[in-house]
Design a protein around this motif. Structure first.
Motif: not given
Length: 132
Positions: A32, A35-40, A42, A66, A108, A110
């Protein structure tokens, strides 16, 4: 060429093509772009470590696979990974040369698993989004 030889030849080509496409999907198709994926989620390193220590099963259901941003103090840096607060191991895609031991950083990545024997949370595809 006989009809039987043509059928065998075409069958071998189809099998080879399916094998090649399958190999390519397994080896490269699942990565995946974080860098562009939404952070699930924090969280701080202390909070997420406490959650995994308290109940691994519930935490795995919540966080596994996630995209998570974790803030903590960098306790170790090498070419391929950063360790945060001695418990979170982040495998990096690329190390920022300004990253130093003792800094507070938000990473950030996975979540790929928790090693309860060692008490370590493991992330891959990581990158540093905030480096203080």
């Amino acid at each position: 060429m006989s009809k039987k030889v043509k059928i065998i030849f075409v069958s071998l080509i189809v099998i080879a093509l399916v094998g090649l496409l399958g190999y390519n999907y397994v080896m490269h198709g699942g990565e995946r772009n974080l860098t562009t994926e939404k952070t699930d989620f924090t969280v701080t390193s202390a909070n997420i470590t406490a959650e995994f220590t308290k109940d691994i099963e519930v935490s795995n259901k919540k966080y596994l696979e996630k995209a998570v941003a974790i803030t903590g103090t960098i306790t170790s840096v090498n070419a391929t990974e950063v360790i945060i607060d001695n418990t979170i191991i982040c495998n990096l895609k690329k190390l920022d040369s300004s990253t130093k031991k003792g800094q507070t950083a938000t990473v950030k990545g996975r979540i790929v698993g928790y090693d309860d024997l060692m008490g370590e949370l493991k992330l891959d595809q990581c990158f540093i989004i905030i480096n203080n």
